[in-house]
Design an enzyme around this catalytic site. Structure first.
Site, PDB file in Angstrom:
ATOM      1  CD  GLU A  70      -4.513   3.861  -1.435  1.00 43.83           C
ATOM      2  OE1 GLU A  70      -5.380   4.123  -2.703  1.00 43.83           O
ATOM      3  OE2 GLU A  70      -4.945   4.244  -0.378  1.00 43.83           O
ATOM      4  CG  ASP A 105      -2.030   1.112   1.308  1.00 46.61           C
ATOM      5  OD1 ASP A 105      -2.867   0.642   0.860  1.00 46.61           O
ATOM      6  OD2 ASP A 105      -1.383   2.342   1.669  1.00 46.61           O
ATOM      7  CG  ASN A 159      -4.800  11.238  -4.884  1.00 51.07           C
ATOM      8  OD1 ASN A 159      -3.900  11.396  -5.920  1.00 51.07           O
ATOM      9  ND2 ASN A 159      -5.314  10.225  -4.447  1.00 51.07           N
ATOM     10  CG  ASP A 204      -4.493   8.676 -11.604  1.00 51.20           C
ATOM     11  OD1 ASP A 204      -5.424   9.394 -12.450  1.00 51.20           O
ATOM     12  OD2 ASP A 204      -4.640   8.346 -10.631  1.00 51.20           O
TER      13      ASP A 204
END
Length: 964
Positions: A883, A840, A848, A857
């Site tokens: 993620e 993760d 973000n 992304d």
């Protein structure tokens, strides 16, 4: 009219108050019994000064600080700072006011005023100075308290009234608080008195009581005491045209903020003494010595779950009523390391610790010995039929406690094989049984003594538990097994047939059954046929070693362990023991539920006791803990508000409206949601369902993100439900709809038209074929072959899309599930190594938020590219979702996997991401689990996910390998 001079009152009463006020038992939970949590900038707050606290009707908690406003969902804080969008002119926020429409007024430095409702900000015209408080009255007028300037109001907007008009009703004063009482009267707390505001006339109120020019910090209308006024010289009540000090001990105290809770108790924040709770004339204080971050209190709020939130100059504290109450040395217990507890009567219990005896009566603990001498290390208890309590000790043999006196009874010198007495029983025939570490002693009613050992049929000489069943048989628990005394002597009960159980720590007897707490779970013995049944790991309990089992009188069996206290359903336990049920649900209680230590003690008896009044007492390594079983079932029944915090489609953030229309070709839709419960927020579980795509609920565990890819055009409804562990699921009240538009060629009318056209062409071709059959045979065959080829290619494309992640090109979760299920079976059959790693990206939400979802992304694609380099026939790489990534590793030695995974982690951490963003860094947390540890690949997933959760909890950027 009553006049009060606080300077004269305080010396007269202060001594009396200090003696009396703090030593009276309250009907409500004492402040010391509240469970305390604290937050500061280290836990995510933008600033440690909490100027105001509010909760909106959707369940969010909001905190005003000097660095903006922070919204809390139970897991993390989201900041709102100065920006044109929010209308916040300066990050210094002084006040937060919520309303019944899920709205929040935010105001502070530089006169900034803004209104937030349902994720929309509505900036308002700014005031001319710092706004200390704000009020919207029942007529719709907005009143504003301004530092150094006074109070003005803006009339409710209408056709004839300009909403920006300012009508000043009080000037040249610093105003800290505004209040509209039940009669519609507006009050203002100022640095120069308390004012009653009228549009045509203002009046200072306190001068008529001889209290002019007091510095007023806050004002509150209470349910019982009328108007409560917080000043720099105490708190005063105004009722029936009379004024009086709330309490003499508060005279001269600077009170900053006021709050009345749902039990009508008053909470008072002070400038330098912390927070005080006023309950029916009694005061309790909470300050830095008892855990408060700072003694200057700025704000207090009770949330929808009943917890008390206290904002100070040094951080935030939350007080909540935990299910368990614990007595330790801090609450006058003789010793913290408690080994045994027993009920003396309906109102009191005797507590045995390594340092002596304590008696708890009416919530107060004290020394149980009037003849206090050298400390006695207590191990065990039993009730004496002629009155008093038998006390087994570590070094002093068997003693008797009666009339608050402790006297010697039997020891090594007078006939015991050992002075270490771990279990005592006085049976129905008045025989006294004494379990020592060197054998079992029976002393009959006539005074005869007999020693039983292994030579007499006992499984071991180390006696840890004794009980008498409903047939009059004596049961003996040892470290090597269990025996029961029948008319034919001791009979071994083969508990080792239950997964090799040996240690028998405690018993609970009911008609027809004997329950045994062992090192392999809870074993049930049936008196009817002598059959044994086990409630343990194979039925879902995550632990093996249980010390004590007690029944709460309603429907619960309570189990103690080194890892907390567990509650299981009584009927479910019987069903599992009978083989009628495979799994058992449970509730787990630990430090977050009020235990000072989750380590319960065992090896001596009774380590827990159930009283007739519903109270259950447990011996732990740090004090004795009590829970009221009659109210514990209410612990997790509160409704959990659920909110969709964000929705994104192909990386583009959408408004969290209840309806969204997405363009054709939308490939990836992500829902970020939260259950707004704060009592046990880290333990909230979720499930989701996308109606139109899923026919059943999908379990999400504690994950707050649901991601869907490759959705066909159509209409969908997203549902999310939440619960606290092992409670009922809350209904999915919020329904969010999305519509994915089709491409032109995906529209039904276009497809029907194309189909009709093909049919017409085929019909014409057939007629023409009859005429020129031989001439066109080869051409028709070629056409059929071409169409077949095209369909095959299309099918292969669909298959690839179904198994490939659009963003990264990696195999997706569907392909991963196929790998794992097949590889798991093969590894089990061939007894080869198979390791699952769930990875993760750390703090991906911050990536973000800080950079953008586009950069997020790119970070995902960069990580995917790195992982593709290590993919091989032995290493399968897939994107799990969001993620998260997975690795299925075959053939790698378990011993080397930690170094292998850590190399991967380090390479990701040190990779050059400058092509994504300047100074961009990325780390990952990894959870590792081995196939040989479980019996199903779903279990392997669960273990790896638990290891990943542990890696996150222990600081992230690490590899955590699951271990029992």
């Amino acid at each position: 009219m009553t006049l009060i001079n606080p300077q004269k009152v305080m010396p007269l009463w202060l001594g009396i108050v200090l003696i009396c006020t703090f030593n009276v038992a309250h009907a409500n939970t004492p402040v010391a019994d509240y469970f305390k949590d604290t937050w500061s900038t280290q836990e995510g707050l933008p600033h440690n000064s909490i100027n105001a606290i509010a909760q909106t009707s959707d369940g969010y908690l909001w905190f005003a600080t000097w660095e903006g406003v922070a919204r809390y969902n139970g897991r993390d804080f989201r900041f709102f700072e100065r920006s044109a969008k929010t209308g916040i002119l300066d990050s210094g926020i002084r006040t937060l006011i919520s309303d019944d429409n899920n709205g929040l007024w935010v105001a502070g430095a530089r006169g900034g005023i803004t209104y937030h409702q349902d994720d929309h900000w509505q900036p308002q015209p700014a005031a001319r100075g710092m706004v200390n408080h704000l009020l919207k009255d029942r007529s719709g007028n907005v009143w504003v308290a301004v530092e150094g300037l006074g109070v003005f109001y803006r009339p409710k907007p209408s056709i004839d009234v300009d909403s920006t008009e300012e009508v000043w009703v009080l000037k040249n004063l610093s105003v800290y608080r505004l209040l509209e009482d039940t009669k519609g009267q507006i009050w203002a707390a100022t640095d120069n008195g308390l004012f009653k505001l009228n549009r045509d006339n203002t009046q200072e109120v306190l001068a008529q009581y001889g209290l002019s020019k007091l510095h007023i910090y806050s004002i509150l209308e209470t349910q019982n005491t009328g108007l409560l006024v917080a000043t720099n010289r105490g708190a005063y009540t105004i009722k029936d045209d009379k004024i009086s000090l709330l309490h003499p001990s508060l005279a001269g105290e600077a009170i900053t903020t006021l709050m009345e809770d749902d039990e009508k108790d008053l909470w008072l924040g002070t400038v330098s003494k912390g927070v005080m709770r006023f309950d029916k004339g009694h005061i309790e204080t909470l300050n830095t010595q008892s855990g408060l971050p700072n003694n200057r209190v700025l704000s207090i709020l009770q949330d929808l779950e009943g917890s008390i939130w206290i904002g100070t100059n040094g951080g935030l504290m939350r007080l909540r009523k935990a299910p368990f109450t614990t007595w330790t040395k801090k609450r006058a217990l003789v010793g913290d390391y408690v080994r045994s507890v027993i009920d003396v009567d309906a109102e009191s219990v005797l507590v045995g610790s390594s340092e002596g005896l304590s008696l708890i009566r009416n919530n107060t603990a004290h020394e149980a010995r009037l003849n206090s001498g050298s400390p006695i290390s207590v191990l065990s208890f039993a009730k004496r039929r002629e009155g008093g309590i038998w006390v087994g000790t570590y070094l002093n043999g068997l003693m008797l406690w009666k009339d608050n006196q402790l006297s010697h009874y039997l020891n090594y010198v007078s006939g015991l094989p050992s002075d270490e007495v771990r279990a005592i029983l006085e049976d129905s025939h008045n025989n006294l049984w004494i379990g020592t570490t060197n054998g079992l002693v029976q002393k009959t009613a006539s005074g005869q003594q007999r020693l039983f050992t292994r030579d007499d049929g006992l499984p071991d000489n180390y006696i840890m538990a004794l009980t008498e069943d409903d047939q009059g048989q004596i049961w003996v628990g040892t470290g090597v097994g269990v025996a029961k005394l029948t008319s034919n002597g001791f009979e071994i009960v083969p508990i080792n047939s239950q997964e090799g159980a040996e240690y028998a720590f405690g018993f609970w007897v009911e008609p027809g059954y004997v329950w045994i707490a062992t090192d392999r779970g809870l074993i049930r013995y049936s008196q009817e046929d002598g059959q044994l049944g086990l409630v343990g790991r194979r039925s879902g309990l995550p632990i093996d070693k249980l010390f004590q089992v007690i029944y709460d009188g309603t429907n619960g069996l309570w189990l103690t362990s080194n890892r907390g206290i567990w509650r299981v359903d009584y009927h479910a336990a019987h069903a599992v023991a009978d083989g009628r049920q495979n799994k058992i649900a449970f509730e787990h209680f630990s430090e977050s539920d009020g235990l000072a230590s989750a380590q319960a003690n065992g090896g001596s008896n009774p380590a827990a006791v159930a009283m007739d009044n519903g109270k259950l007492w447990f011996a732990t390594a740090k004090g004795v803990a009590m829970v009221n079983s009659s109210t514990i079932s209410q612990k997790n029944t509160a409704h959990l508000p659920i909110t969709i915090e964000s929705i994104s489609a192909d990386g583009h953030v959408l408004l969290a409206n209840k309806k969204n229309v997405l363009p054709a070709g939308t490939n990836r839709v992500v829902f970020n949601y939260a259950g707004l419960g704060y009592v046990m927020s880290s333990r909230i579980e979720y499930r989701t369902r996308l109606v139109g795509f899923e026919s059943t609920w999908a379990s999400r565990g504690k994950n707050t993100i649901a991601e869907y890819t490759n959705l066909a055009p159509g209409q969908y409804q997203f549902l999310v439900s939440a619960r606290y562990p092992y409670s009922d699921w809350n209904s999915a009240d919020q329904i969010y709809e999305i519509t994915i538009l089709p491409h032109f060629w995906q529209r039904l009318e276009v497809q029907i038209g194309v189909a009709l056209l093909i049919l017409i062409i085929l019909a014409g071709s057939l007629r023409w074929r009859f005429k020129q059959l031989q001439k066109n045979e080869l051409r028709l065959q070629a056409l059929v072959e071409k169409q077949t080829y095209d369909l095959r290619q299309q099918s292969e494309d669909f298959q690839r899309q179904a198994n490939e992640d659009e963003l990264t090109g990696l195999p997706n979760r569907r392909a991963f599930d196929l790998w794992l299920s097949e590889g798991f079976v093969q590894a089990k059959q061939q007894q080869t190594s198979l390791i699952l790693v769930i990875m993760d990206i750390d703090h991906f939400k911050k990536i973000n938020d800080h950079y953008s979802h586009l950069v997020g992304d790119q970070a995902i694609k960069s990580l995917a590219a790195q992982l593709q380099l290590i993919a091989s026939q032995q290493v399968h790489v897939a994107r799990w979702g969001g993620e998260e990534f997975t690795l299925v590793i075959e053939g790698v030695d378990d011993i080397n996997i930690a170094a292998h995974c850590d190399n991967i982690r380090q390479s990701i951490e040190t990779f050059d991401y400058s092509n994504i963003a300047t100074d961009f860094k990325m780390t990952v947390s990894m959870g590792v689990a081995f196939a040989h540890s479980v019996e199903s690949y779903q279990g392997l997933l669960r273990l790896a996910d638990q290891a990943l959760y542990r890696a996150k909890k222990q600081g992230r950027n690490r590899v955590e390998i699951w271990q029992e």
